[in-house]
Design a protein around this motif. Sequence first.
Motif, PDB file in Angstrom:
ATOM      1  N   LEU A 191      66.551  33.636  86.672  1.00  0.00           N
ATOM      2  CA  LEU A 191      66.798  34.235  85.399  1.00  0.00           C
ATOM      3  C   LEU A 191      67.206  35.511  85.707  1.00  0.00           C
ATOM      4  O   LEU A 191      66.874  36.427  86.640  1.00  0.00           O
ATOM      5  CB  LEU A 191      65.327  34.099  84.508  1.00  0.00           C
ATOM      6  N   LEU A 241      60.927  24.212  88.416  1.00  0.00           N
ATOM      7  CA  LEU A 241      60.816  25.425  87.488  1.00  0.00           C
ATOM      8  C   LEU A 241      60.736  26.672  88.014  1.00  0.00           C
ATOM      9  O   LEU A 241      61.335  27.724  87.496  1.00  0.00           O
ATOM     10  CB  LEU A 241      59.652  25.020  86.291  1.00  0.00           C
ATOM     11  N   GLU A 242      59.865  26.805  89.100  1.00  0.00           N
ATOM     12  CA  GLU A 242      59.409  27.986  89.847  1.00  0.00           C
ATOM     13  C   GLU A 242      61.142  28.829  90.388  1.00  0.00           C
ATOM     14  O   GLU A 242      61.441  29.728  90.394  1.00  0.00           O
ATOM     15  CB  GLU A 242      58.513  27.719  90.907  1.00  0.00           C
ATOM     16  N   ARG A 269      63.128  29.792  87.478  1.00  0.00           N
ATOM     17  CA  ARG A 269      62.585  31.311  86.972  1.00  0.00           C
ATOM     18  C   ARG A 269      63.128  32.252  87.846  1.00  0.00           C
ATOM     19  O   ARG A 269      63.396  33.592  87.196  1.00  0.00           O
ATOM     20  CB  ARG A 269      61.202  31.028  87.134  1.00  0.00           C
ATOM     21  N   GLN A 270      63.056  32.189  89.123  1.00  0.00           N
ATOM     22  CA  GLN A 270      63.440  33.115  90.132  1.00  0.00           C
ATOM     23  C   GLN A 270      64.845  33.492  89.978  1.00  0.00           C
ATOM     24  O   GLN A 270      65.577  34.258  90.552  1.00  0.00           O
ATOM     25  CB  GLN A 270      63.493  32.742  91.466  1.00  0.00           C
ATOM     26  N   VAL A 322      61.909  27.764  79.938  1.00  0.00           N
ATOM     27  CA  VAL A 322      61.866  28.898  81.008  1.00  0.00           C
ATOM     28  C   VAL A 322      63.197  29.582  80.734  1.00  0.00           C
ATOM     29  O   VAL A 322      63.170  31.066  81.021  1.00  0.00           O
ATOM     30  CB  VAL A 322      62.086  28.158  82.622  1.00  0.00           C
TER      31      VAL A 322
END
Length: 512
Positions: A115, A108-109, A112-113, A147
């Motif tokens: 997006l 998920l991290e 996120r990066q 996310v």
Amino acid sequence: MLKMLPTGLLAGLPAFSGSACAAGLVPGFRGMPRIATGGIASECSTYSRIRSRMGDFTVLRGQEVFGAPLSLPLLRYEVPFLPTLEASAPPGGPVERGTYETLKAEYLERLRQLLPLDGVYLAMHGALSVEGMDDAEGDWYAATRSVVGPDCLLSAYYDLHGNLSRRAVDTLDALSAYRTAPHVDRVENVMRAADMLTHCLRYGLRPGIVWASIPALLPGEQSSTEWEPGRRLWADLSEYNRLPGILDVSQLVGYVWADEPRAAASVVVTGTDAGAQKRVATELAGRYWAARHEFRFGSPTGTIEECLSRAMGLKTHPVVISDSGDNPGGGGNSDQTFFLQALLKAGTRDVLLGGMTDRPATDACYRAGVGGQLPLSIGATLDSVMCRPVHVKKAVVKHLTAVTRPEDGEAVVEFDGITATLSARRRLYHAAEAFRDIGVDPAQFRIVVLKCGYLHPTMKALASPALMALSPGAIDQDIVHIGNHRRRPTWPWVADLAYEPAPYVSARFGRR
Ligand SMILES: [Zn+2]
């Protein structure tokens, strides 16, 4: 109607449309879309006492993702796929909760990066089980959606032996599953899932899934598409892709060894016309249900003792017997000793026993060296509850594979007329080459016992004949015997179950 036209054409479009675009055959993208790729895949028997932990996973991060053969087709698209994290573990028991949560958090991290994103390609399996969780894939998709937001398209790649939930169907926009068992269409499946994403982003389409859950489950070894009824039930699925409003049609056997409410067969139709999709899903689900009694094993079956007795009465060789309940290829442990106990009890000689996992026994063989003789305790090191180990007074070490890590060790030992392979970790000994690589020729034995299900083609060619033992284990093929506890009422446990297909339309349709 205008929007429906390109979807029916998907089956005929070149998958890698960069050159097609340049040639004016398809329109260019309105701005290059941003598509991420990531996922988690394993096949987890809830009947197994083994737990998959971090060390069991292969985790590919960033560009490493494209080192996996199945990701290579993604590199050939006009649109760059942006890698996050792909985690996969061999079939086995449920995944330890902390391992899953750690992998999900990192995925998920990384997502996120990247997006903002227009699409996510999800490399999944569909039979992931996580401790304390009934619908692991649904959890992964819901986390992904949280996310990437409501407009991003999610397209998932599935095994034929995957289970689906309403949450998964309501979160995904597209899904494709294998259409062959054994699975020889893996690359095509990657491309079907990726094609749907790129096609819909190119044409501005908002696809959705229609899902017909079918309350019928089969032992995995009956689900081959190489013989009837599997052969005909999957043969014409691609034809439905050509219908207006249909992007892709998948039919899943489900994974029977997940005793959880979502376990079921299903038909999944991705498209842009829910009415047309419902008609296809209804037809195919009805057809599958009607054929459920026809599914058969590909070889004669029996108990371990019945198969052994039959093999000992035959003049041909090698008789190849599958120890099907302990097949690591489907989630079995590969450390169970029921077959070995039966061989010793019957005094059967000239036998090759392939695929026993036992780290302590393998380590002991390395300490003894080739030619060494030693007493051995064999088996039941991964699950000592289901069966007991076999104690051999004198085993002779015939082969040790040169390895740099003890966990990769494999040995060949002989005792009491039996030649057995031992490995430090769970691995497949299904192909004839796996034995020839360690100096063993399966063709020379009277009886070959393999921890597998349906035979690998190289072993099938040798078998004279092939038999399948419905042996106990984490993937017991005698599914009536394992019982149904947490699944919904399902055939064959409910023999007179009534069923009419009632396709469910994804909530994703409602947001357009
Ligand atoms: Zn499968």
